[in-house]
Write a protein that holds these residues in place. Structure first.
Motif, PDB file in Angstrom:
ATOM      1  N   GLY A 104       4.779  -9.719   2.401  1.00 46.86           N
ATOM      2  CA  GLY A 104       3.598  -9.428   3.206  1.00 46.86           C
ATOM      3  C   GLY A 104       2.393 -10.219   2.720  1.00 46.86           C
ATOM      4  N   ASN A 108      -0.074 -12.736   4.669  1.00 49.22           N
ATOM      5  CA  ASN A 108      -1.539 -12.678   4.689  1.00 49.22           C
ATOM      6  C   ASN A 108      -2.134 -14.002   4.232  1.00 49.22           C
ATOM      7  OD1 ASN A 108      -1.588 -10.052   5.615  1.00 49.22           O
ATOM      8  ND2 ASN A 108      -1.726  -9.148   3.566  1.00 49.22           N
ATOM      9  N   HIS A 136      -5.531  -3.777   1.968  1.00 50.34           N
ATOM     10  CA  HIS A 136      -4.732  -4.129   0.789  1.00 50.34           C
ATOM     11  C   HIS A 136      -5.427  -5.211  -0.027  1.00 50.34           C
ATOM     12  CE1 HIS A 136      -1.220  -5.850  -1.420  1.00 50.34           C
ATOM     13  NE2 HIS A 136      -0.839  -4.590  -1.429  1.00 50.34           N
ATOM     14  N   SER A 138      -4.485  -7.666  -1.562  1.00 48.34           N
ATOM     15  CA  SER A 138      -4.044  -9.059  -1.460  1.00 48.34           C
ATOM     16  C   SER A 138      -4.994  -9.862  -0.573  1.00 48.34           C
ATOM     17  CB  SER A 138      -2.612  -9.141  -0.918  1.00 48.34           C
ATOM     18  OG  SER A 138      -2.530  -8.661   0.407  1.00 48.34           O
ATOM     19  N   ALA A 216       1.815  -5.009   7.049  1.00 47.03           N
ATOM     20  CA  ALA A 216       2.960  -5.129   6.149  1.00 47.03           C
ATOM     21  C   ALA A 216       3.961  -3.984   6.353  1.00 47.03           C
ATOM     22  CB  ALA A 216       2.482  -5.186   4.701  1.00 47.03           C
ATOM     23  N   SER A 244       5.999  -7.069   6.243  1.00 50.56           N
ATOM     24  CA  SER A 244       6.955  -7.193   5.128  1.00 50.56           C
ATOM     25  C   SER A 244       8.382  -6.947   5.607  1.00 50.56           C
ATOM     26  CB  SER A 244       6.645  -6.176   4.021  1.00 50.56           C
ATOM     27  OG  SER A 244       5.378  -6.403   3.456  1.00 50.56           O
ATOM     28  N   HIS A 246      10.842  -6.105   3.326  1.00 52.44           N
ATOM     29  CA  HIS A 246      11.486  -5.180   2.381  1.00 52.44           C
ATOM     30  C   HIS A 246      10.950  -3.766   2.519  1.00 52.44           C
ATOM     31  CE1 HIS A 246       7.953  -7.043   0.752  1.00 52.44           C
ATOM     32  NE2 HIS A 246       7.759  -5.982   0.000  1.00 52.44           N
TER      33      HIS A 246
HETATM   34  C1  LIG Z   1       2.690  -3.622   1.018  1.00 49.03           C
HETATM   35  C2  LIG Z   1       1.456  -4.112   1.678  1.00 49.03           C
HETATM   36  C3  LIG Z   1       0.979  -5.407   1.451  1.00 49.03           C
HETATM   37  C4  LIG Z   1       1.630  -6.321   0.470  1.00 49.03           C
HETATM   38  O1  LIG Z   1       2.845  -6.733   0.970  1.00 49.03           O
HETATM   39  P1  LIG Z   1       3.965  -7.340  -0.022  1.00 49.03           P
HETATM   40  O2  LIG Z   1       5.106  -7.539   0.908  1.00 49.03           O
HETATM   41  O3  LIG Z   1       4.182  -6.323  -1.081  1.00 49.03           O
HETATM   42  O4  LIG Z   1       3.402  -8.604  -0.565  1.00 49.03           O
HETATM   43  C5  LIG Z   1      -0.131  -5.835   2.130  1.00 49.03           C
HETATM   44  N1  LIG Z   1      -0.758  -5.024   3.005  1.00 49.03           N
HETATM   45  C6  LIG Z   1      -0.336  -3.782   3.255  1.00 49.03           C
HETATM   46  C7  LIG Z   1      -1.062  -2.961   4.262  1.00 49.03           C
HETATM   47  C8  LIG Z   1       0.787  -3.277   2.600  1.00 49.03           C
HETATM   48  O5  LIG Z   1       1.218  -2.043   2.874  1.00 49.03           O
END
Ligand SMILES: *Cc1c(COP(=O)(O)O)cnc(C)c1O
Length: 398
Positions: A104, A108, A136, A138, A216, A244, A246
């Motif tokens: 995810g 992004n 998130h 990230s 995600a 995502s 996974h």
């Molecule tokens: C899990 C999540 C992410 C990060 O995704 P990854 O696949 O773990 O890198 C980003 N944003 C949201 C809203 C998430 O739930």
């Protein structure tokens, strides 16, 4: 001797075997993080070893949508995965591009990078990135990495970006790159995209606008519910989305989907690399060839019909968990469309046993934890959890 070992699943290394045992016991009660613990990949792995794919070193370097995909790759399947999901996320057949990402966050990263390049190509100016303080991390990390000026927009108590705050923060001289949280990480809030888009529309002086959706987790199940419009590019008016692999889809290692409009893709810089397949607009060179195969496999084996059943079960079990906690008088909260129930933080031993994610928010009385309802949940497990939480709460009050 070796056969004995394979029979009892021992690796021959005590440390590894203990590690396996811990996770075999823990994962059925894995309540705090959004991972689907009912693997759809059992038969995939049987095929994978039978066919000897584990002994091949393939690589998906390059663009799956060029006329001449890289040969020693699974890009043919990667492309079919994107073609399957494009209409699900409301991208028209003649107006989409995408790839299977590493996660995810990788999706992004592409959304923010493509968005910034698109806005610069359109206006010649550096954009400002807007994202809610509940999104998130990230997104903030990646904006920092890409050296983008970021304005953190306040959210309401339930975690949705506040439209007035977005409007107050807007820099009308510069293009706007907005990241919408479609399922904020802790509270499971969905930014109200139509209302926030209306704010942007009220400012025609903005040189240009790009909206990326971080979906995600929720981007996995929402398309298979009656709320599917929320993740539609055409209906919600966004340029790109990251999901995502996974989480809801149950791929057993980090992976994801990134999709955007063709116009966005066409406004990216084209690195002409003759020794690959010429066109390298995406960020990474080497890309995993197995994740697209796994996603392709689950599209065939589970598919939209299977995901509809899983999504409706998850929604029902989420409502059930909320109802049972309410009945027990235990403080808890749930956003619309969400599978994430957040609650007063229970005892440390419960947090540990169920691997609950924790947080703090004084607006909800301080320490919090959340439960993310996924495919491995059952009513019985929820009953057991609620009983433990409420009995530890009443003994704490004694
Ligand atoms: C899990 C999540 C992410 C990060 O995704 P990854 O696949 O773990 O890198 C980003 N944003 C949201 C809203 C998430 O739930």
């Amino acid at each position: 001797m070796i056969q004995e070992k394979t029979k009892d699943n021992s690796s021959g290394f005590a440390k590894l075997d203990e590690w396996v045992k811990i996770w075999q016991e823990t994962l059925p009660n894995y309540f705090g993080y959004p991972f689907n613990e009912v693997s759809p990949l059992g038969e995939f792995y049987e095929w994978y070893y039978r066919a000897g794919i584990n002994l091949m070193n393939l690589n998906n370097a390059g663009d799956p949508f060029t006329d001449t995909p890289w040969e020693v790759s699974s890009q043919v399947f990667e492309r079919e995965v994107i073609e399957f999901f494009a209409p699900i996320y409301g991208f028209a057949d003649d107006n989409r591009w995408g790839l299977v990402t590493h996660s995810g966050s990788d999706g992004n990263n592409h959304g923010i990078y493509f968005g910034a390049n698109y806005l610069k190509a359109k206006t010649g100016r550096q954009p400002v990135l807007y994202v809610s303080d509940e999104a998130h991390y990230s997104n903030m990390r990646l904006a920092h990495l890409q050296n983008l000026e970021t304005r953190l927009v306040k959210s309401d108590a339930m975690g949705r970006m506040l439209p007035d705050e977005l409007e107050r923060q807007l820099d009308s001289e510069r293009p706007a790159l907005v990241v919408y949280a479609m399922g904020s990480t802790f509270k499971g809030a969905i930014d109200d995209v139509p209302v926030l888009n209306a704010v942007l529309k009220r400012h025609p002086e903005l040189p240009a606008v790009y909206r990326h959706v971080d979906a995600a987790l929720f981007g996995g199940y929402l398309p298979f519910t009656e709320h599917r419009r929320l993740v539609s590019s055409q209906l919600m008016g966004f340029e790109s989305i990251a999901v995502s692999g996974h989480k809801f889809f149950g791929i057993d290692s980090p992976s994801g989907l990134f999709l955007c409009t063709r116009e966005v893709y066409d406004n990216q810089e084209d690195f002409d690399i003759p020794y690959l397949n010429k066109n390298m607009r995406m960020i990474n060179c080497s890309r995993d060839p197995i994740q697209p195969l796994k996603l392709w496999w689950v599209v065939q084996k589970v598919g939209a019909e299977g995901w509809r059943l899983q999504a409706s079960r998850i929604m029902e079990l989420t409502a059930y968990l909320k109802q049972q906690l309410d009945r027990a008088g235990y403080p808890c909260w749930l956003n619309d469309y969400s599978n994430t129930v957040f609650m007063k933080r229970p005892s440390d031993s419960i947090v540990h046993k169920y691997q609950l994610a924790t947080n703090e928010d004084p607006r909800f009385g301080g320490p919090l934890a959340h439960v993310v309802v996924m495919q491995h949940f059952t009513k019985e497990k929820i009953d057991g959890f609620v009983a433990e939480v409420s009995s530890s709460a009443s003994s704490a009050n004694d």
